[in-house]
Design an enzyme around this catalytic site. Structure first.
Site, PDB file in Angstrom:
ATOM      1  N   LYS A 186       0.828  -1.211   0.000  1.00 57.51           N
ATOM      2  CA  LYS A 186       0.000   0.000   0.000  1.00 57.51           C
ATOM      3  C   LYS A 186       0.863   1.262   0.000  1.00 57.51           C
ATOM      4  CE  LYS A 186      -1.627   1.630   3.988  1.00 57.51           C
ATOM      5  NZ  LYS A 186      -1.367   3.025   4.316  1.00 57.51           N
ATOM      6  N   ASN A 187       1.858   1.312   0.866  1.00 59.75           N
ATOM      7  CA  ASN A 187       2.615   2.557   1.011  1.00 59.75           C
ATOM      8  C   ASN A 187       3.496   2.847  -0.200  1.00 59.75           C
ATOM      9  OD1 ASN A 187       1.378   3.049   3.401  1.00 59.75           O
ATOM     10  ND2 ASN A 187       3.096   2.435   4.706  1.00 59.75           N
TER      11      ASN A 187
ATOM     12  N   ARG B 291      -3.965  10.793   4.357  1.00 62.83           N
ATOM     13  CA  ARG B 291      -2.881  11.765   4.496  1.00 62.83           C
ATOM     14  C   ARG B 291      -1.938  11.710   3.307  1.00 62.83           C
ATOM     15  NH1 ARG B 291      -0.829  14.191   8.622  1.00 62.83           N
ATOM     16  NH2 ARG B 291       1.251  13.686   7.908  1.00 62.83           N
TER      17      ARG B 291
ATOM     18  N   CYS C 119      -3.620  12.742  13.061  1.00 60.46           N
ATOM     19  CA  CYS C 119      -4.158  11.418  12.866  1.00 60.46           C
ATOM     20  C   CYS C 119      -4.025  10.641  14.157  1.00 60.46           C
ATOM     21  CB  CYS C 119      -3.506  10.724  11.686  1.00 60.46           C
ATOM     22  SG  CYS C 119      -2.256   9.599  12.117  1.00 60.46           S
TER      23      CYS C 119
ATOM     24  N   ARG D 181       1.571  14.555  13.138  1.00 57.80           N
ATOM     25  CA  ARG D 181       2.393  14.208  11.977  1.00 57.80           C
ATOM     26  C   ARG D 181       2.689  15.445  11.149  1.00 57.80           C
ATOM     27  NH1 ARG D 181      -0.052   8.502   9.942  1.00 57.80           N
ATOM     28  NH2 ARG D 181       1.917   8.284   8.843  1.00 57.80           N
ATOM     29  N   PRO D 182       3.723  16.181  11.547  1.00 56.73           N
ATOM     30  CA  PRO D 182       4.056  17.418  10.838  1.00 56.73           C
ATOM     31  C   PRO D 182       4.562  17.137   9.421  1.00 56.73           C
ATOM     32  CG  PRO D 182       5.788  16.851  12.390  1.00 56.73           C
ATOM     33  CD  PRO D 182       4.689  15.851  12.598  1.00 56.73           C
ATOM     34  N   ILE D 183       4.515  18.162   8.554  1.00 53.33           N
ATOM     35  CA  ILE D 183       5.104  17.977   7.218  1.00 53.33           C
ATOM     36  C   ILE D 183       6.136  19.080   6.938  1.00 53.33           C
ATOM     37  CG2 ILE D 183       3.157  16.685   6.244  1.00 53.33           C
ATOM     38  CD1 ILE D 183       2.511  19.270   4.672  1.00 53.33           C
ATOM     39  N   ASP D 184       6.734  19.578   8.032  1.00 55.59           N
ATOM     40  CA  ASP D 184       7.717  20.652   7.890  1.00 55.59           C
ATOM     41  C   ASP D 184       8.902  20.256   6.996  1.00 55.59           C
ATOM     42  OD1 ASP D 184       8.032  18.903  10.204  1.00 55.59           O
ATOM     43  OD2 ASP D 184       9.879  19.991  10.601  1.00 55.59           O
TER      44      ASP D 184
ATOM     45  N   ASP E 271       5.035   0.265  12.097  1.00 53.76           N
ATOM     46  CA  ASP E 271       3.775  -0.310  11.613  1.00 53.76           C
ATOM     47  C   ASP E 271       3.603  -1.772  12.027  1.00 53.76           C
ATOM     48  OD1 ASP E 271       3.129   2.081  10.500  1.00 53.76           O
ATOM     49  OD2 ASP E 271       3.338   1.461   8.406  1.00 53.76           O
TER      50      ASP E 271
ATOM     51  N   ILE F 137       8.899   6.267  17.000  1.00 50.88           N
ATOM     52  CA  ILE F 137       8.544   7.057  15.807  1.00 50.88           C
ATOM     53  C   ILE F 137       7.286   7.923  16.039  1.00 50.88           C
ATOM     54  CG2 ILE F 137       8.120   6.985  13.308  1.00 50.88           C
ATOM     55  CD1 ILE F 137      10.703   5.542  13.827  1.00 50.88           C
TER      56      ILE F 137
ATOM     57  N   ARG G 264      -8.683   0.132   5.253  1.00 53.68           N
ATOM     58  CA  ARG G 264      -7.822   1.114   4.586  1.00 53.68           C
ATOM     59  C   ARG G 264      -6.563   0.459   4.030  1.00 53.68           C
ATOM     60  NH1 ARG G 264      -5.709   5.295   8.402  1.00 53.68           N
ATOM     61  NH2 ARG G 264      -4.223   5.167   6.717  1.00 53.68           N
TER      62      ARG G 264
HETATM   63  C1  UD1 Z   1       5.074   6.470   6.566  1.00 51.78           C
HETATM   64  C2  UD1 Z   1       4.075   5.355   6.422  1.00 51.78           C
HETATM   65  C3  UD1 Z   1       3.552   4.931   7.770  1.00 51.78           C
HETATM   66  C4  UD1 Z   1       4.710   4.574   8.692  1.00 51.78           C
HETATM   67  C5  UD1 Z   1       5.751   5.695   8.723  1.00 51.78           C
HETATM   68  C6  UD1 Z   1       7.010   5.311   9.495  1.00 51.78           C
HETATM   69  C7  UD1 Z   1       3.124   5.847   4.262  1.00 51.78           C
HETATM   70  C8  UD1 Z   1       1.942   6.305   3.501  1.00 51.78           C
HETATM   71  N1  UD1 Z   1       2.996   5.840   5.580  1.00 51.78           N
HETATM   72  O1  UD1 Z   1       4.383   7.569   7.154  1.00 51.78           O
HETATM   73  O2  UD1 Z   1       2.699   3.815   7.580  1.00 51.78           O
HETATM   74  O3  UD1 Z   1       4.206   4.372   9.989  1.00 51.78           O
HETATM   75  O4  UD1 Z   1       6.151   6.035   7.392  1.00 51.78           O
HETATM   76  O5  UD1 Z   1       7.580   4.167   8.949  1.00 51.78           O
HETATM   77  O6  UD1 Z   1       4.118   5.437   3.705  1.00 51.78           O
HETATM   78  N2  UD1 Z   1       8.292  13.944  10.706  1.00 51.78           N
HETATM   79  C9  UD1 Z   1       8.584  15.270  10.974  1.00 51.78           C
HETATM   80  N3  UD1 Z   1       8.428  16.179   9.953  1.00 51.78           N
HETATM   81  C10 UD1 Z   1       8.013  15.845   8.705  1.00 51.78           C
HETATM   82  C11 UD1 Z   1       7.726  14.482   8.440  1.00 51.78           C
HETATM   83  C12 UD1 Z   1       7.878  13.550   9.464  1.00 51.78           C
HETATM   84  O7  UD1 Z   1       8.959  15.609  12.070  1.00 51.78           O
HETATM   85  O8  UD1 Z   1       7.915  16.720   7.839  1.00 51.78           O
HETATM   86  C13 UD1 Z   1       8.455  12.924  11.779  1.00 51.78           C
HETATM   87  C14 UD1 Z   1       7.123  12.251  12.161  1.00 51.78           C
HETATM   88  O9  UD1 Z   1       6.417  12.992  13.126  1.00 51.78           O
HETATM   89  C15 UD1 Z   1       7.615  10.916  12.693  1.00 51.78           C
HETATM   90  C16 UD1 Z   1       8.859  10.634  11.849  1.00 51.78           C
HETATM   91  O10 UD1 Z   1       9.242  11.864  11.268  1.00 51.78           O
HETATM   92  O11 UD1 Z   1       7.997  11.020  14.043  1.00 51.78           O
HETATM   93  C17 UD1 Z   1       8.658   9.611  10.776  1.00 51.78           C
HETATM   94  O12 UD1 Z   1       7.531   9.941   9.992  1.00 51.78           O
HETATM   95  P1  UD1 Z   1       7.446   9.621   8.434  1.00 51.78           P
HETATM   96  O13 UD1 Z   1       8.486   8.609   8.073  1.00 51.78           O
HETATM   97  O14 UD1 Z   1       7.391  10.889   7.674  1.00 51.78           O
HETATM   98  O15 UD1 Z   1       6.034   8.927   8.346  1.00 51.78           O
HETATM   99  P2  UD1 Z   1       5.029   9.015   7.136  1.00 51.78           P
HETATM  100  O16 UD1 Z   1       5.762   9.183   5.844  1.00 51.78           O
HETATM  101  O17 UD1 Z   1       3.943   9.986   7.474  1.00 51.78           O
END
Ligand code: UD1
Length: 430
Positions: free
Chosen positions: A22-23, A93, A117, A122-125, A305, A327, A397
């Protein structure tokens, strides 16, 4: 409201086929809009998140033709509207991957900011930092992220945290930027590699995916391709733990055993036998499992996961286990539900201390999120008596035909929608 009803106690025995990841598919579908040519994608999992993303893509003009349940043809030549509706983002997301893809191809994306969520903030900075480094102006207005530029250029980007989403999103935009990009401290997950391979099959030039430095030479145009998505390592791992927790014997087929190493190592530690084949793994649990300690980490560490699945299994293993979640901060909610089945667990900050009990007993529970839901199904299968799970939409999902695949292994589980169906299940299953 659909529910799962489970009569626990049967060891799972037999063979199960794993679907596409899926991912990986979420990233690959988004990346497919970066060419005007037609793209064929195979081994697409038939799960809700994927179907919602396909709808979101149709809404911005992508022509989607489903050839079979697992094969889709996509053509994005007519994508004119680069504004994605909030309805879709609310549901998944990962539609934020459309930002990287649209920015790379059209130099402009307008996508609603994803909300929080269930598993934590889950920031996207980091995604935004990457887009800015590539020359995009990024602003947040009225709930939307607006990323735009006349000219996307290569850059040197260091990610402060290892992030799967940021790595994939920045890689997509950089694939069509002018010049060279280096991304450091990248995520190394198999689905990062799969998205890179997919982009390369369309003519991108991406090297190093699967290591912590990815080097990209931007190209002007991407072209048609045919691509088959890798197997889902989390679905595979879920069935491996289902075999372990029910003291079963399951051949998990159509997997890449290398991607399952962290899961396999933990199963061996708790006393299972794991046999590896070219594209299958067999898990046999013939005696009471033992406790262990585990800490979630980015790949190749133990996946977050897969944390709930090992957690429920340790709840019936002999001894006390320590599970550390490094995480996401809110991934122990399943333990509150599990307590209702008789589990003994205590959560202190990001650590759960789980003392195994001889057996769990069935209960009615609510699914808090996708992976926790799968884990509670495992608990129900291993428990004595009847379990009813509410809010199974979370499970749908990300797991294709979950209950059917489990029934194929001898599980007594059914999806029911009415009181009548519930009674019928009880009559049939004594
Ligand atoms: C993806 C997976 C999710 C999995 C996760 C970790 C998909 C669709 N989802 O989620 O199933 O649990 O990887 O393996 O592939 N973070 C920041 N800033 C950012 C982005 C992330 O601080 O801009 C932090 C998050 O809060 C978290 C860590 O980085 O603590 C890892 O998150 P991330 O690997 O980005 O997870 P996703 O890509 O959302």
């Amino acid at each position: 409201m659909e529910q799962y009803i489970i009569k626990g106690g049967n060891p799972l025995v037999g063979e199960v086929e794993i679907s596409g990841a899926k991912n990986a598919a979420l990233g690959i579908l988004a990346a497919a809009i970066m060419t005007d040519d037609t793209v064929l994608i195979e081994n697409l999992p038939d799960v809700r998140d994927i179907n919602v993303l396909l709808e979101a893509m149709e809404s911005i003009g992508v022509r989607v033709e489903r050839l079979t349940r697992h094969t889709v043809l996509l053509n994005s030549a007519d994508v004119g509207e680069v504004c994605v509706d909030y309805e879709y983002i609310k549901k998944i997301r990962a539609s934020y991957y459309l930002i990287g893809a649209l920015l790379g191809k059209h130099k402009m994306a307008r996508v609603p900011l994803p909300g929080g969520c269930n598993i934590g903030s889950r920031p996207i900075d980091l995604h935004i930092k990457g887009f800015k480094a590539l020359g995009a102006h990024v602003s947040i207005r009225n709930g939307f992220i607006i990323a735009e530029t006349d000219h996307l250029h290569g850059s040197h980007i260091y990610l402060d945290t290892v992030s799967v989403g940021a790595t994939i999103n920045i890689m997509m935009a950089a694939a069509m930027a002018d010049g060279r990009t280096i991304i450091e401290n990248c995520a190394r997950e198999p689905h990062v590699v799969d998205v890179a391979n997919f982009l390369n099959s369309m003519g991108a030039s991406i090297r190093g995916a699967g290591t912590d430095v990815i080097r990209i030479r931007g190209v002007e145009k991407l072209h048609k391709t045919e691509y088959s998505i890798i197997p889902d390592q989390i679905e595979a791992g879920t069935f491996m733990f289902a075999a372990a927790a029910t003291k079963g014997d399951v051949m998990v087929k159509h997997v890449i055993p290398k991607h399952l190493e962290a899961t396999t190592a933990k199963l061996l530690e708790i006393g299972c036998e794991v046999e590896e084949f070219d594209d299958a793994v067999r898990v046999v649990a013939s005696r009471r499992l033992q406790s262990t300690n585990v800490k979630t980490l980015p790949y190749p560490g133990y996946p977050t996961d897969m944390q709930p699945q090992i957690g429920v299994t340790l709840a019936i293993a002999k001894g006390t286990s320590i599970v550390t979640e490094s995480i996401f901060e809110n991934r122990f909610k399943y333990l509150d539900e599990l307590a209702r089945m008789g589990a003994e667990a205590r959560v202190e900050s990001n650590t759960a201390i789980i003392t195994g009990v001889e057996k769990l007993t069935g209960a009615r529970m609510s699914v808090p999120d996708l992976r926790a839901g799968a884990a509670l199904v495992i608990a129900g299968l291993a428990a004595e008596g009847e379990t009813i799970l509410d809010d199974i939409v979370y499970i749908q999902r990300g797991y294709e035909a979950f209950e059917e695949k489990l029934r194929g292994l001898g599980a007594e589980i059914e999806k029911v929608d009415t009181e009548r169906e519930l009674r019928k299940f009880r009559l049939r299953h004594g």
